[in-house]
Scaffold this motif. Structure first.
Motif, PDB file in Angstrom:
ATOM      1  N   ILE A 374      10.790  -1.900   4.065  1.00 51.84           N
ATOM      2  CA  ILE A 374      10.162  -3.127   3.544  1.00 51.84           C
ATOM      3  C   ILE A 374       8.745  -3.271   4.074  1.00 51.84           C
ATOM      4  N   ASN A 375       8.514  -2.838   5.349  1.00 54.76           N
ATOM      5  CA  ASN A 375       7.186  -2.994   5.941  1.00 54.76           C
ATOM      6  C   ASN A 375       6.123  -2.217   5.168  1.00 54.76           C
ATOM      7  N   GLN A 376       6.519  -1.049   4.643  1.00 53.56           N
ATOM      8  CA  GLN A 376       5.536  -0.249   3.904  1.00 53.56           C
ATOM      9  C   GLN A 376       5.051  -0.952   2.639  1.00 53.56           C
ATOM     10  N   PRO A 377       5.953  -1.425   1.763  1.00 54.78           N
ATOM     11  CA  PRO A 377       5.442  -2.140   0.575  1.00 54.78           C
ATOM     12  C   PRO A 377       4.731  -3.439   0.915  1.00 54.78           C
ATOM     13  N   LEU A 378       5.100  -4.109   2.046  1.00 55.17           N
ATOM     14  CA  LEU A 378       4.394  -5.325   2.444  1.00 55.17           C
ATOM     15  C   LEU A 378       2.932  -5.018   2.785  1.00 55.17           C
ATOM     16  N   ALA A 379       2.718  -3.934   3.552  1.00 49.24           N
ATOM     17  CA  ALA A 379       1.347  -3.562   3.914  1.00 49.24           C
ATOM     18  C   ALA A 379       0.549  -3.186   2.662  1.00 49.24           C
ATOM     19  N   ALA A 380       1.229  -2.438   1.756  1.00 51.65           N
ATOM     20  CA  ALA A 380       0.540  -2.055   0.524  1.00 51.65           C
ATOM     21  C   ALA A 380       0.200  -3.282  -0.329  1.00 51.65           C
ATOM     22  N   ALA A 381       1.130  -4.252  -0.392  1.00 51.09           N
ATOM     23  CA  ALA A 381       0.875  -5.475  -1.174  1.00 51.09           C
ATOM     24  C   ALA A 381      -0.314  -6.250  -0.606  1.00 51.09           C
ATOM     25  N   ARG A 382      -0.396  -6.287   0.746  1.00 50.11           N
ATOM     26  CA  ARG A 382      -1.544  -6.995   1.376  1.00 50.11           C
ATOM     27  C   ARG A 382      -2.873  -6.320   0.983  1.00 50.11           C
ATOM     28  N   TYR A 384      -3.459  -4.506  -1.718  1.00 51.17           N
ATOM     29  CA  TYR A 384      -3.740  -4.788  -3.126  1.00 51.17           C
ATOM     30  C   TYR A 384      -4.267  -6.223  -3.312  1.00 51.17           C
ATOM     31  N   ALA A 385      -3.711  -7.193  -2.550  1.00 49.94           N
ATOM     32  CA  ALA A 385      -4.157  -8.582  -2.678  1.00 49.94           C
ATOM     33  C   ALA A 385      -5.612  -8.722  -2.233  1.00 49.94           C
ATOM     34  N   ASP A 386      -5.972  -8.093  -1.070  1.00 42.87           N
ATOM     35  CA  ASP A 386      -7.363  -8.158  -0.600  1.00 42.87           C
ATOM     36  C   ASP A 386      -8.300  -7.531  -1.632  1.00 42.87           C
ATOM     37  N   SER A 387      -7.848  -6.382  -2.171  1.00 42.06           N
ATOM     38  CA  SER A 387      -8.690  -5.701  -3.168  1.00 42.06           C
ATOM     39  C   SER A 387      -8.867  -6.568  -4.415  1.00 42.06           C
ATOM     40  N   ALA A 388      -7.756  -7.254  -4.838  1.00 44.32           N
ATOM     41  CA  ALA A 388      -7.837  -8.113  -6.030  1.00 44.32           C
ATOM     42  C   ALA A 388      -8.841  -9.247  -5.828  1.00 44.32           C
ATOM     43  N   ALA A 389      -8.864  -9.826  -4.610  1.00 42.59           N
ATOM     44  CA  ALA A 389      -9.810 -10.917  -4.338  1.00 42.59           C
ATOM     45  C   ALA A 389     -11.260 -10.426  -4.456  1.00 42.59           C
ATOM     46  N   ILE A 390     -11.500  -9.219  -3.921  1.00 44.12           N
ATOM     47  CA  ILE A 390     -12.867  -8.677  -3.998  1.00 44.12           C
ATOM     48  C   ILE A 390     -13.261  -8.437  -5.454  1.00 44.12           C
ATOM     49  N   LEU A 391     -12.294  -7.875  -6.251  1.00 45.00           N
ATOM     50  CA  LEU A 391     -12.588  -7.581  -7.650  1.00 45.00           C
ATOM     51  C   LEU A 391     -12.868  -8.861  -8.443  1.00 45.00           C
ATOM     52  N   ILE A 392     -12.138  -9.950  -8.122  1.00 40.76           N
ATOM     53  CA  ILE A 392     -12.386 -11.234  -8.809  1.00 40.76           C
ATOM     54  C   ILE A 392     -13.800 -11.730  -8.496  1.00 40.76           C
ATOM     55  N   ASP A 393     -14.169 -11.610  -7.198  1.00 38.81           N
ATOM     56  CA  ASP A 393     -15.523 -12.035  -6.818  1.00 38.81           C
ATOM     57  C   ASP A 393     -16.580 -11.209  -7.546  1.00 38.81           C
ATOM     58  N   ARG A 394     -16.288  -9.945  -7.818  1.00 37.66           N
ATOM     59  CA  ARG A 394     -17.247  -9.086  -8.510  1.00 37.66           C
ATOM     60  C   ARG A 394     -17.244  -9.318 -10.020  1.00 37.66           C
ATOM     61  N   VAL A 404      -2.681  -6.925  -9.290  1.00 35.39           N
ATOM     62  CA  VAL A 404      -1.590  -7.916  -9.290  1.00 35.39           C
ATOM     63  C   VAL A 404      -0.305  -7.264  -9.805  1.00 35.39           C
ATOM     64  N   GLY A 405      -0.433  -6.408 -10.855  1.00 39.02           N
ATOM     65  CA  GLY A 405       0.739  -5.694 -11.358  1.00 39.02           C
ATOM     66  C   GLY A 405       1.353  -4.807 -10.288  1.00 39.02           C
ATOM     67  N   GLN A 406       0.500  -4.143  -9.501  1.00 38.52           N
ATOM     68  CA  GLN A 406       1.023  -3.300  -8.405  1.00 38.52           C
ATOM     69  C   GLN A 406       1.751  -4.153  -7.372  1.00 38.52           C
ATOM     70  N   ILE A 407       1.213  -5.339  -7.088  1.00 42.67           N
ATOM     71  CA  ILE A 407       1.877  -6.226  -6.112  1.00 42.67           C
ATOM     72  C   ILE A 407       3.248  -6.639  -6.628  1.00 42.67           C
TER      73      ILE A 407
END
Length: 589
Positions: A374-382, A384-394, A404-407
């Protein structure tokens, strides 16, 4: 009397001929199947780039690497030898390059399989090896250069000794003859390399030219043929004993150029016929003796009836007394049966509680593995979420939506992993369903992955591509696979070979899963007790001895079986036999 003997002899000879025909079909099918397994391999390897490069200018430096590659390929395919020859018939690379009797440098231009392949055709030939002295069947194919012309020849040699050894000691005598009538395979070693056709000059010259049997001396097998009641008979002469008579069944193998003969000794069949005639005579004598006894019994019947009338009164009195005794005993037995049923019900409840306790005890170990997953997908989801925020700002909403789909996919995976933990903790009551075995195996590997990694074990999965669905419960079947794989990891943890093989294939209306380790195996003394509750060979504190017992009962609930055996090459093999879901579907249609 004579007519009865003829009828009995014909019956038993016909029965023996039927068995010989059946054995002949099985023998021919076995030989053809063994040859067909390797028939297409030379042509496939002849198109391999490394083989074709062996004949390119300046390719002499590649021969050592090719020798090693041929040796590895030979070990994988379990053939006898693989070698490559130039157009002059000289061997330039061989799988047996390290042996004293290596083919490298040997010239086999006199062999028909070489001449056939050198002419651009696939070749096949049976012979006794002139270098190794080992019998084998040869398949050859031309190796073509870049211009399409034949540049060399590749040859597969396969052994037939194992098939011949399986014929020894059986009811039938089996012979395989080549095109010249020479016996080269036989269940009787003394018949090998003898001819059943006259050794004419032409036949001897062809055999000598191809050196089919190297320096072996070819003799004659004295014999004669006849027929009895439409069935072929073969008589073989013996030096110090009368000739032996056999029923003979034959079938040609045109592709190999062989003729297979199956012989059945008629001495036993004729003995059975004589025994049947003697039994009939004894039956007639017994019938006459019985008639005499009937006459005597009628004479005594009147006397006995008088005695029976007096005895019947006494018998009725004793029956009444015994009936009263039996009624008392039956009442006591019924009370004892009722007590034992209550005890049995209590034992079953206790056993069910203990099984559930064993599952909960294993829950701690499984939760650690699932927490890691579970820890592995949690780290990956985090991430993806940080990356999504940056992409929205861009101002890149499309790429942010992909993150978001990957999350969401990772959240579904974590839910599935948590579902495994929840299902194992509760008592199974799921109905049987049609299950896709590859998916169940993948989920079980996911659960047991941490244990395998801790033991340093490697699981090699080989599932047949045409596996049908199986009947069972997904959670409980995963539990069985996890238990068996964990035991395999325990068995190999301290050993040099930590591979675990998981294979599956269909057998009739069933699907069989084999899980083999390379550990010490299962001692014969405990093989019958290994599925008993609380029986374990692990050290104190390492297990409750319930895993295999639970797995065994789960497989019984599925209508299947769980078996254990030792592999001939070492290690234990657990076999899970499950019902295929295909017959049920066909019946429904």
């Amino acid at each position: 009397m004579l007519q009865g003997d003829r009828l009995a002899t014909r019956f038993y000879l016909s029965e023996g001929m039927s068995r010989a025909d059946t054995a002949l079909r099985l023998t021919v099918n076995g030989l053809e199947g063994h040859l067909r397994r390797y028939e297409a391999l030379p042509e496939l390897l002849a198109d391999h780039d490394d083989i074709r490069a062996l004949f390119a200018p300046g390719a002499e430096g590649r021969r050592q690497a090719m020798n090693m590659w041929l040796q590895e390929t030979n070990d994988v395919l379990q053939s006898s030898d693989i070698y490559v020859m130039g157009m002059d018939g000289t061997t330039i690379a061989a799988s047996n390059y390290q042996r004293a009797d290596s083919f490298i440098g040997q010239n086999f231009a006199y062999r028909p399989y070489f001449t056939e392949a050198a002419a651009g055709r696939n070749g096949r030939f049976y012979a006794l090896g002139t270098t190794s002295g080992v019998r084998g069947y040869y398949f050859s194919a031309p190796v073509r250069g870049a211009d399409g012309a034949v540049a060399g020849v590749i040859v597969f040699k396969i052994g037939l000794d194992a098939l011949e050894s399986s014929w020894a000691g059986g009811e039938f005598r089996i012979l395989v003859l080549d095109t010249e009538g020479i016996i080269f395979m036989s269940s009787e070693p003394e018949w090998r390399y003898t001819a059943m056709l006259p050794l004419t000059g032409e036949r001897s010259e062809r055999t000598t030219a191809s050196r089919r049997y190297s320096d072996a001396t070819i003799g004659l097998l004295p014999h004669s043929r006849s027929a009895e009641q439409g069935m072929p008979l073969l008589r073989l002469a013996n030096r110090d004993a009368p000739p032996q008579e056999y029923l003979e069944a034959t079938q040609a193998m045109p592709d190999a150029g062989w003729t297979v003969h199956v012989l059945v000794d008629t001495a036993y069949l004729r003995g059975q016929a004589r025994l049947a005639v003697v039994a009939l005579l004894l039956l007639i004598c017994a019938a006459g003796f019985g008639a005499v006894l009937v006459w005597q019994r009628r004479a005594r019947l009147a006397e006995r009836m008088q005695m029976q009338a007096a005895a019947q009164v006494e018998l009725e009195r004793r029956v009444d007394e015994r009936t009263a005794d039996l009624a008392r005993v039956n009442a006591l037995i019924e009370m004892e049966i009722a007590e034992r049923r209550l005890t049995e019900q209590e034992l079953r409840r206790t056993q069910a509680d203990l099984v559930q306790a064993g599952k909960l005890a294993a829950l701690g170990q499984m939760s650690a593995a699932l927490s890691h997953e579970i820890n592995q997908p949690l780290a990956a989801a985090r991430n993806y979420a940080d990356s999504a925020a940056i992409l929205i700002d861009r101002g890149e909403p499309v790429r942010a939506r992909e993150n978001v789909g990957q999350i969401l996919s990772l959240i579904d995976r974590m839910a599935a992993i948590a579902k495994h933990l929840r299902n194992v903790a509760r008592k199974p009551n799921e109905p049987l369903k049609d299950l896709a075995l590859p998916l169940v195996v993948a989920e079980a590997m996911q659960i047991v992955g941490n244990r395998l990694q801790a033991a340093g074990a490697e699981v090699l999965v080989d599932l047949a591509p045409d596996l049908p669905p199986v009947r069972g419960g997904a959670v409980r079947l995963q539990q069985v696979l996890v238990n068996v794989l964990s035991n395999a990891a325990d068995a190999t943890e301290d050993g040099p070979d930590r591979r675990i093989h998981l294979t599956a294939h269909a057998e009739g209306d069933a699907v069989v899963i084999h899980i083999r380790d390379h550990g010490p195996g299962v001692p014969a003394a405990i093989a019958e007790r290994i599925f008993d509750p609380f029986f374990t060979t692990k050290r104190v504190g390492s297990g409750l001895g319930l895993g295999l017992s639970i797995s065994y009962n789960i497989m019984k609930d599925f209508g299947g079986e769980l078996r254990v055996a030792n592999d001939p090459d070492g290690g234990a093999v657990f076999s899970l036999i499950l019902q295929s879901a295909l017959p049920r579907r066909m019946a429904a249609e």
